[in-house]
Motif scaffolding. Structure first.
Motif, PDB file in Angstrom:
ATOM      1  N   UNK A  85       0.847  -1.191   0.000  1.00  0.00           N
ATOM      2  CA  UNK A  85       0.000   0.000   0.000  1.00  0.00           C
ATOM      3  C   UNK A  85       0.885   1.243   0.000  1.00  0.00           C
ATOM      4  N   UNK A  86       1.900   1.235   0.841  1.00  0.00           N
ATOM      5  CA  UNK A  86       2.908   2.285   0.864  1.00  0.00           C
ATOM      6  C   UNK A  86       4.093   1.796   1.676  1.00  0.00           C
ATOM      7  N   UNK A  87       5.146   2.635   1.707  1.00  0.00           N
ATOM      8  CA  UNK A  87       6.383   2.227   2.380  1.00  0.00           C
ATOM      9  C   UNK A  87       6.789   3.250   3.429  1.00  0.00           C
ATOM     10  N   UNK A  88       7.449   2.766   4.455  1.00  0.00           N
ATOM     11  CA  UNK A  88       8.112   3.629   5.432  1.00  0.00           C
ATOM     12  C   UNK A  88       9.608   3.630   5.161  1.00  0.00           C
ATOM     13  N   UNK A  89      10.217   4.757   5.496  1.00  0.00           N
ATOM     14  CA  UNK A  89      11.655   4.917   5.362  1.00  0.00           C
ATOM     15  C   UNK A  89      12.120   5.692   6.594  1.00  0.00           C
ATOM     16  N   UNK A  90      13.267   5.327   7.158  1.00  0.00           N
ATOM     17  CA  UNK A  90      13.772   6.062   8.325  1.00  0.00           C
ATOM     18  C   UNK A  90      15.242   5.735   8.550  1.00  0.00           C
ATOM     19  N   UNK A  91      15.824   6.512   9.432  1.00  0.00           N
ATOM     20  CA  UNK A  91      17.182   6.240   9.849  1.00  0.00           C
ATOM     21  C   UNK A  91      17.202   5.757  11.289  1.00  0.00           C
ATOM     22  N   UNK A  92      18.282   5.099  11.670  1.00  0.00           N
ATOM     23  CA  UNK A  92      18.382   4.577  13.027  1.00  0.00           C
ATOM     24  C   UNK A  92      19.771   4.770  13.611  1.00  0.00           C
ATOM     25  N   UNK A  93      20.038   4.025  14.649  1.00  0.00           N
ATOM     26  CA  UNK A  93      21.280   4.169  15.417  1.00  0.00           C
ATOM     27  C   UNK A  93      21.921   2.818  15.647  1.00  0.00           C
ATOM     28  N   UNK A  94      23.238   2.838  15.690  1.00  0.00           N
ATOM     29  CA  UNK A  94      23.968   1.628  15.997  1.00  0.00           C
ATOM     30  C   UNK A  94      24.346   1.649  17.474  1.00  0.00           C
ATOM     31  N   UNK A  95      23.856   0.688  18.253  1.00  0.00           N
ATOM     32  CA  UNK A  95      24.228   0.607  19.671  1.00  0.00           C
ATOM     33  C   UNK A  95      24.702  -0.810  19.953  1.00  0.00           C
ATOM     34  N   UNK A  96      25.930  -0.960  20.447  1.00  0.00           N
ATOM     35  CA  UNK A  96      26.487  -2.276  20.774  1.00  0.00           C
ATOM     36  C   UNK A  96      26.379  -3.253  19.606  1.00  0.00           C
ATOM     37  N   UNK A  97      26.614  -2.773  18.393  1.00  0.00           N
ATOM     38  CA  UNK A  97      26.592  -3.677  17.240  1.00  0.00           C
ATOM     39  C   UNK A  97      25.202  -4.050  16.760  1.00  0.00           C
ATOM     40  N   UNK A  98      24.168  -3.473  17.382  1.00  0.00           N
ATOM     41  CA  UNK A  98      22.798  -3.750  16.950  1.00  0.00           C
ATOM     42  C   UNK A  98      22.246  -2.470  16.324  1.00  0.00           C
ATOM     43  N   UNK A  99      21.603  -2.624  15.170  1.00  0.00           N
ATOM     44  CA  UNK A  99      20.999  -1.462  14.513  1.00  0.00           C
ATOM     45  C   UNK A  99      19.581  -1.280  15.048  1.00  0.00           C
ATOM     46  N   UNK A 100      19.324  -0.103  15.639  1.00  0.00           N
ATOM     47  CA  UNK A 100      18.003   0.211  16.194  1.00  0.00           C
ATOM     48  C   UNK A 100      17.279   1.159  15.246  1.00  0.00           C
ATOM     49  N   UNK A 101      16.055   0.803  14.891  1.00  0.00           N
ATOM     50  CA  UNK A 101      15.277   1.646  13.979  1.00  0.00           C
ATOM     51  C   UNK A 101      14.597   2.746  14.796  1.00  0.00           C
ATOM     52  N   UNK A 102      15.356   3.794  15.119  1.00  0.00           N
ATOM     53  CA  UNK A 102      14.884   4.793  16.080  1.00  0.00           C
ATOM     54  C   UNK A 102      14.134   5.965  15.456  1.00  0.00           C
ATOM     55  N   UNK A 103      14.278   6.155  14.149  1.00  0.00           N
ATOM     56  CA  UNK A 103      13.677   7.308  13.456  1.00  0.00           C
ATOM     57  C   UNK A 103      14.304   8.633  13.895  1.00  0.00           C
ATOM     58  N   UNK A 104      15.465   8.578  14.532  1.00  0.00           N
ATOM     59  CA  UNK A 104      16.070   9.813  15.047  1.00  0.00           C
ATOM     60  C   UNK A 104      17.249  10.289  14.204  1.00  0.00           C
ATOM     61  N   UNK A 105      17.620   9.530  13.178  1.00  0.00           N
ATOM     62  CA  UNK A 105      18.760   9.927  12.346  1.00  0.00           C
ATOM     63  C   UNK A 105      18.322   9.963  10.892  1.00  0.00           C
ATOM     64  N   UNK A 106      19.159  10.574  10.056  1.00  0.00           N
ATOM     65  CA  UNK A 106      18.849  10.629   8.626  1.00  0.00           C
ATOM     66  C   UNK A 106      18.880   9.220   8.032  1.00  0.00           C
ATOM     67  N   UNK A 107      18.061   8.993   7.023  1.00  0.00           N
ATOM     68  CA  UNK A 107      18.028   7.702   6.335  1.00  0.00           C
ATOM     69  C   UNK A 107      19.423   7.385   5.796  1.00  0.00           C
ATOM     70  N   UNK A 108      20.027   6.270   6.222  1.00  0.00           N
ATOM     71  CA  UNK A 108      21.404   5.986   5.793  1.00  0.00           C
ATOM     72  C   UNK A 108      21.459   5.478   4.342  1.00  0.00           C
ATOM     73  N   UNK A 109      22.644   5.559   3.760  1.00  0.00           N
ATOM     74  CA  UNK A 109      22.809   5.172   2.355  1.00  0.00           C
ATOM     75  C   UNK A 109      22.320   3.747   2.064  1.00  0.00           C
ATOM     76  N   UNK A 110      22.621   2.741   2.919  1.00  0.00           N
ATOM     77  CA  UNK A 110      22.147   1.388   2.577  1.00  0.00           C
ATOM     78  C   UNK A 110      20.619   1.296   2.464  1.00  0.00           C
ATOM     79  N   UNK A 111      19.895   2.118   3.248  1.00  0.00           N
ATOM     80  CA  UNK A 111      18.429   2.110   3.147  1.00  0.00           C
ATOM     81  C   UNK A 111      18.003   2.810   1.852  1.00  0.00           C
ATOM     82  N   UNK A 112      18.708   3.894   1.486  1.00  0.00           N
ATOM     83  CA  UNK A 112      18.421   4.553   0.199  1.00  0.00           C
ATOM     84  C   UNK A 112      18.672   3.571  -0.956  1.00  0.00           C
ATOM     85  N   UNK A 113      19.753   2.787  -0.833  1.00  0.00           N
ATOM     86  CA  UNK A 113      20.058   1.800  -1.886  1.00  0.00           C
ATOM     87  C   UNK A 113      18.958   0.743  -1.971  1.00  0.00           C
ATOM     88  N   UNK A 114      18.425   0.372  -0.810  1.00  0.00           N
ATOM     89  CA  UNK A 114      17.361  -0.636  -0.791  1.00  0.00           C
ATOM     90  C   UNK A 114      16.078  -0.075  -1.431  1.00  0.00           C
TER      91      UNK A 114
END
Lengths: 142, 274
Positions: free
Chosen positions: B200-229
């Motif tokens: 129906x539609x898509x979400x896009x967001x940026x997140x944070x890396x904490x202790x080697x885990x990527x958290x989808x926090x919506x608090x950072x700019x959309x990173x390049x790998x997500x733009x590539x996806x």
């Protein structure tokens, strides 16, 4: 052995919010990471409802709140902030006034949802007086 | 359902309502369903967007569709009222649970990918659909941990839920990235397993890396790998809308503008900031 979805979800929420042990089979480290992320997020949401309370703790807010909230499931951010303020006290005139204004407007027994006060109420901070009358708040500098 | 093409949008939040309200090319946004008053007027910023003809989708975060317990009727009623108030063409919620045994988790939690969980979600979606007159789109979440003894792959789990509940898919591209990265799998392979024709539609967001885990926090700019996806996705299908989610920390308007422009460029969609 598999447990029912209901029992599994209950055990997981208890581990994430209430300090219960991580249920068998889960990666305890990752569940711990999720628990910390949840506490940080909760601290951020409480800060939006209680901006002066959070500001009183400055950069330490998320850490201080997370430490208090760990093991206490949320009752919603309004009550979380209120309970924190009553348990730990508030820092700074802004936070005192934020709490006094709410205490004047609402009855909150720490157990049930806050409800608007029906009777007039008066709350003082060192710098301000808040009077609630007929559901309206009047404030005056002391 | 053939939906109109909406292009790139951004989630409406009170903190950035001024920015969102002034985007010249905005045709689509989303509001957290639980914040829409069940009675009384819409928040002024949203009302103005509706007057301009911008589509606003109520996006639930607290129904707990994946809970073993039935969804609570009062929550469903509020959700339905939000859709009505916004005259929304569809609604959306997560494939997740947020409470159990009367305790709120405070966040979207992952389900075990089992047939029992599929049954629970499908039953709850049917309860919601009985109360809401428009289609529902279901959103898979980013999970920090998985359940033991899972029976289905993520793609199988999602496909089975949307097919059996006759729902649409709200695909969060950032969640696909986060899950694949945290599990060490290939995000493009996950995309290829999903029912992309149901988007129906898509979400896009940026997140944070904490202790080697990527958290989808919506608090950072959309990173390049997500733009590539996004580029990979739009090479396979043309979702009617891509929507940027920002929560918690809101950057200056210029950064939001640049981010929306980058998302539009990655998708080959018109730039909503022009």
């Amino acid at each position: 052995m598999s447990v029912s979805l209901a029992a599994g979800q209950e055990a997981l929420v208890a581990a994430l919010t209430g300090g219960a042990p991580v249920p068998a089979g889960f990666d305890a480290r990752l569940v711990g990471v999720a628990r910390q992320a949840l506490l940080r997020k909760r601290g951020g949401v409480v800060a939006r409802h209680w901006p002066m309370l959070a500001a009183g703790h400055g950069a330490e807010w998320i850490t201080v709140f997370a430490e208090w909230a760990d093991g206490r499931p949320t009752n919603g951010s309004l009550r979380d902030g209120w309970d924190f303020a009553r348990a730990r006290g508030v820092r700074g005139a802004g936070a005192e006034e934020e709490l006094a204004r709410r205490e004047a407007a609402w009855v909150y027994d720490g157990v049930h949802e806050p409800r608007p006060r029906r009777m007039p109420a008066l709350r003082r901070t060192p710098g301000m007086v808040f009077v609630q009358f007929g559901g309206r708040i009047f404030s005056r500098r002391r | 359902m053939t939906s109109p093409f909406y292009g790139v949008g951004i989630g409406w939040r009170p903190e950035i309502s001024g920015f969102v309200g002034e985007l010249p090319g905005l045709r689509f946004t989303e509001v957290i369903a639980e914040t829409v008053p069940a009675t009384g007027p819409l928040p002024p910023g949203l009302a103005r967007l509706r007057e301009r003809g911008v589509t606003v989708i109520p996006h639930g975060v607290r129904l707990s569709l994946g809970g073993a317990a039935p969804v609570e009727p009062e929550r469903v009623a509020q959700f339905a009222a939000a859709a009505e108030a916004l005259d929304a063409p569809l609604v959306s919620e997560h494939i997740a649970f947020v409470r159990a045994g009367g305790v709120e988790a405070g966040h979207l939690l992952p389900l075990p990918r089992t047939r029992e969980a599929v049954d629970a979600v499908v039953a709850n979606v049917r309860r919601v659909r009985a109360a809401v007159s428009v289609p529902i789109a279901l959103e898979p979440i980013a999970a920090i941990f998985d359940w033991p003894d899972e029976e289905l792959t993520e793609a199988q789990f999602i496909s089975e839920i949307v097919e059996r509940s006759d729902a649409m898919l709200l695909l969060d591209v950032a969640n696909v990235y986060a899950n694949a990265r945290n599990r060490g799998t290939d995000p493009v392979a996950v995309l290829d397993g999903l029912p992309l024709e149901r988007i129906a539609y898509c979400h896009v967001a940026g997140g944070d890396d904490v202790d080697g885990i990527y958290h989808d926090t919506h608090t950072a700019a959309t990173p390049q790998p997500v733009l590539d996806l996004i580029t990979e996705l739009t090479a396979r299908c043309r979702p009617p809308a891509l929507m940027l989610e920002r929560d918690g920390h809101y950057p200056p308007a210029a950064e939001l503008t640049a981010e929306l422009t980058a998302i539009a460029a990655a998708a080959g969609y018109p730039d909503p900031t022009r």
